[in-house]
Write a protein that holds these residues in place. Structure first.
Motif, PDB file in Angstrom:
ATOM      1  N   LEU A 133       0.813  -1.219   0.000  1.00  0.00           N
ATOM      2  CA  LEU A 133       0.000   0.000   0.000  1.00  0.00           C
ATOM      3  C   LEU A 133       0.843   1.263   0.000  1.00  0.00           C
ATOM      4  N   ALA A 134       2.048   1.189   0.524  1.00  0.00           N
ATOM      5  CA  ALA A 134       2.918   2.367   0.548  1.00  0.00           C
ATOM      6  C   ALA A 134       3.292   2.810  -0.861  1.00  0.00           C
ATOM      7  N   THR A 135       3.184   1.903  -1.831  1.00  0.00           N
ATOM      8  CA  THR A 135       3.542   2.233  -3.219  1.00  0.00           C
ATOM      9  C   THR A 135       2.318   2.537  -4.074  1.00  0.00           C
ATOM     10  N   THR A 136       1.113   2.420  -3.492  1.00  0.00           N
ATOM     11  CA  THR A 136      -0.126   2.653  -4.253  1.00  0.00           C
ATOM     12  C   THR A 136      -1.034   3.607  -3.467  1.00  0.00           C
ATOM     13  N   PRO A 137      -0.678   4.879  -3.385  1.00  0.00           N
ATOM     14  CA  PRO A 137      -1.452   5.808  -2.560  1.00  0.00           C
ATOM     15  C   PRO A 137      -2.899   6.005  -3.011  1.00  0.00           C
ATOM     16  N   SER A 138      -3.238   5.585  -4.227  1.00  0.00           N
ATOM     17  CA  SER A 138      -4.633   5.713  -4.682  1.00  0.00           C
ATOM     18  C   SER A 138      -5.521   4.613  -4.119  1.00  0.00           C
ATOM     19  N   GLY A 231      -4.464  15.545  -0.597  1.00  0.00           N
ATOM     20  CA  GLY A 231      -4.046  15.593  -1.998  1.00  0.00           C
ATOM     21  C   GLY A 231      -3.479  14.300  -2.534  1.00  0.00           C
ATOM     22  N   ALA A 232      -3.758  13.180  -1.866  1.00  0.00           N
ATOM     23  CA  ALA A 232      -3.233  11.894  -2.316  1.00  0.00           C
ATOM     24  C   ALA A 232      -3.871  11.477  -3.629  1.00  0.00           C
TER      25      ALA A 232
END
Length: 282
Positions: A133-138, A231-232
């Motif tokens: 999840l740290a690499t996929t903020p969406s 703003g993610a």
């Protein structure tokens, strides 16, 4: 499945504790939904099954809130992008070799009972492999292996009054397009994503995943859509292919659903679809 040729398996709309409301909403949009399913993990769902992919409304019932509330975030909307694989275990080594961070070193196994239209009850089994999840903020991006695909792509569930039969485009809004697309470029060995107006595109078979500026995303999917907290990146819109825009418009009008006619399609605002804007095109 070759990692060089990504295919979308399904998209996931997080509805939290609003499963009843979301099911009513999507029925009004003209989707045929599967009966409510209950995962062994504690979540529950309804599916809109298309030809080769599907849309999942995922939430939980009150008795399971303690197990799964917040797992998919607190914000309703498009929270999951899921790619096909026929062997989730075989993906681990090549992804790790590319320095792709995973949530675990092995796929997660789970199941849910499925009652088919003939009354038969069977277990649909799945194995999923999630990117960190740290690499996929969406929101979550992962692979799904269906051990019993016939229990998902069941013909009576594939006919929809709005004529929808495929996911055509998934849109992620971001303030940093290169950073947002970096993990999928690494996963699928896409050294160069296609540049498009206001963003970048990853081809996924007959569909695509697009990373767009918020301004460009709003130009397509309406001004209701927003970025995530602080703003993610956020998955904000789906383009769905229908056999008949006329049929889709007729269903929406009959059910009193607000929509906007566009030159090439019909836009259902995010407020009418559990937080995700839907663009229907032929």
């Amino acid at each position: 499945m070759s990692l060089k040729f990504p295919l979308i398996d399904h998209v996931l709309v997080n509805v939290n504790d609003q499963l009843d409301e979301a099911a009513r909403q999507y029925a009004r949009l003209g989707f045929t939904l599967t009966p409510r399913g209950h995962h062994s993990l504690g979540s529950s769902n309804h599916l809109a099954i298309f030809e080769n992919d599907y849309l999942e409304l995922l939430g939980y019932e009150p008795q399971n809130a303690g197990r799964v509330a917040g797992v998919w975030g607190t914000q309703q909307g498009l929270a999951g992008l899921i790619f096909k694989t026929d062997d989730a275990d075989a993906l681990v080594a090549p992804l790790q070799a590319r320095d792709v961070a995973l949530m675990s070193d092995a796929p997660q196994a789970f199941h849910r009972p499925v009652e088919l239209t003939d009354g038969t009850l069977r277990d649909a089994r799945f194995r999923t492999l999630h990117l960190d999840l740290a690499t996929t903020p969406s929101g979550r991006i992962f692979f799904c292996q269906h051990l019993d695909p016939d229990l998902v792509w069941h013909a009576p569930w594939q006919q929809h009054a709005n004529g929808v039969y495929a996911v055509k485009r998934v849109v992620i809004a971001s303030q940093d397009l290169q950073a947002a697309s970096a993990v999928l470029a690494k996963v699928f060995e896409a050294s160069e994503l296609e540049s498009i107006e206001g963003g970048l595109r990853l081809r996924t078979g007959q569909a695509s995943v697009e990373f767009l500026t918020l301004a460009r995303a709003r130009a397509i999917f309406g001004t209701e859509i927003e970025l995530g907290p602080d703003g993610a990146d956020r998955k904000v819109g789906l383009e769905l292919q229908t056999r008949s825009l006329q049929d889709a418009a007729r269903v929406l009008e009959a059910n009193g659903v607000p929509f906007e006619r566009q030159p090439d399609g019909i836009l259902v605002p995010a407020s009418q679809a559990s937080g995700v804007a839907l663009l229907l095109v032929e």
